[in-house]
Design a protein around this motif. Sequence first.
Motif, PDB file in Angstrom:
ATOM      1  N   LEU A 185       0.946  -1.110  -0.096  1.00 50.09           N
ATOM      2  CA  LEU A 185       0.110  -0.082  -0.094  1.00 50.09           C
ATOM      3  C   LEU A 185       0.798   1.155  -0.040  1.00 50.09           C
ATOM      4  O   LEU A 185       0.625   2.252  -0.737  1.00 50.09           O
ATOM      5  CB  LEU A 185      -0.847   0.052   1.168  1.00 50.09           C
ATOM      6  N   THR A 186       2.005   1.329   0.892  1.00 45.70           N
ATOM      7  CA  THR A 186       2.650   2.503   0.862  1.00 45.70           C
ATOM      8  C   THR A 186       3.589   2.440  -0.474  1.00 45.70           C
ATOM      9  O   THR A 186       3.462   3.796  -1.181  1.00 45.70           O
ATOM     10  CB  THR A 186       3.797   2.186   1.983  1.00 45.70           C
ATOM     11  N   GLN A 246       2.202   1.754  -3.347  1.00 49.35           N
ATOM     12  CA  GLN A 246       1.049   2.208  -4.350  1.00 49.35           C
ATOM     13  C   GLN A 246       1.013   3.911  -4.085  1.00 49.35           C
ATOM     14  O   GLN A 246       0.664   4.625  -5.073  1.00 49.35           O
ATOM     15  CB  GLN A 246      -0.181   1.336  -4.201  1.00 49.35           C
ATOM     16  N   ASN A 247       0.694   4.211  -2.908  1.00 52.21           N
ATOM     17  CA  ASN A 247       0.376   5.558  -2.527  1.00 52.21           C
ATOM     18  C   ASN A 247       1.553   6.415  -3.053  1.00 52.21           C
ATOM     19  O   ASN A 247       1.524   7.515  -3.294  1.00 52.21           O
ATOM     20  CB  ASN A 247       0.500   5.809  -1.038  1.00 52.21           C
ATOM     21  N   GLU A 248       2.886   5.910  -2.842  1.00 55.29           N
ATOM     22  CA  GLU A 248       4.231   6.803  -3.426  1.00 55.29           C
ATOM     23  C   GLU A 248       4.113   6.765  -4.890  1.00 55.29           C
ATOM     24  O   GLU A 248       4.300   7.789  -5.365  1.00 55.29           O
ATOM     25  CB  GLU A 248       5.271   6.164  -2.755  1.00 55.29           C
ATOM     26  N   SER A 275       1.289   9.391  -5.595  1.00 59.65           N
ATOM     27  CA  SER A 275       1.767  10.695  -5.488  1.00 59.65           C
ATOM     28  C   SER A 275       2.879  11.250  -6.293  1.00 59.65           C
ATOM     29  O   SER A 275       2.788  12.416  -6.944  1.00 59.65           O
ATOM     30  CB  SER A 275       2.449  10.665  -3.901  1.00 59.65           C
TER      31      SER A 275
END
Length: 169
Positions: A149-150, A152-154, A157
């Motif tokens: 998830l981290t 994917q979020n990075e 962003s």
Amino acid sequence: MASLAPLPLNDLTIGDLLDGLAARPASRLTFRYDGKTIRRGYHVTEVKAGQFAALDCGANPEAWTEIFIQLWDVDDAPDQMTAGKFAGIIRKVTTHVALDMNARLTFEVSDGIGPMQLHQANGPVASDDEIFVELSPRPASCKPRDRWLTAQNEAASACCGPSKSPCCA
């Protein structure tokens, strides 16, 4: 109420907490958990430092350090603990136990009747002559999923941040 310093929302370190308290040593230090405020006579009954090695559910080796601060929620003292007294307790611990100031911080809280519960802490928030630290139950997590998830979020962003890049057109 205003935050004393820009601190993380969860997984506060002992160093972050002590830095946040240093500016106001005379302020009362109040913890909140389970929708209530800890009683004014609470005690810091134990401070533990642990080094952990584990295997997560994806068969990945994990290692971390963690500091546990045990709070006994009782009304057993005439005055409420100040930020300076709390910091002094931690300083005294460091003369006997090595504390990694960057270690994850977990609070163990009990009123002596109910079972001890594990909490993570949000950064200290100041109001007049009092500093509040909000505790919330420490949830279980799946580290491989959290890492995914981290990532994917990075990626999202980086792709669709404030300035549009070709991938977001």
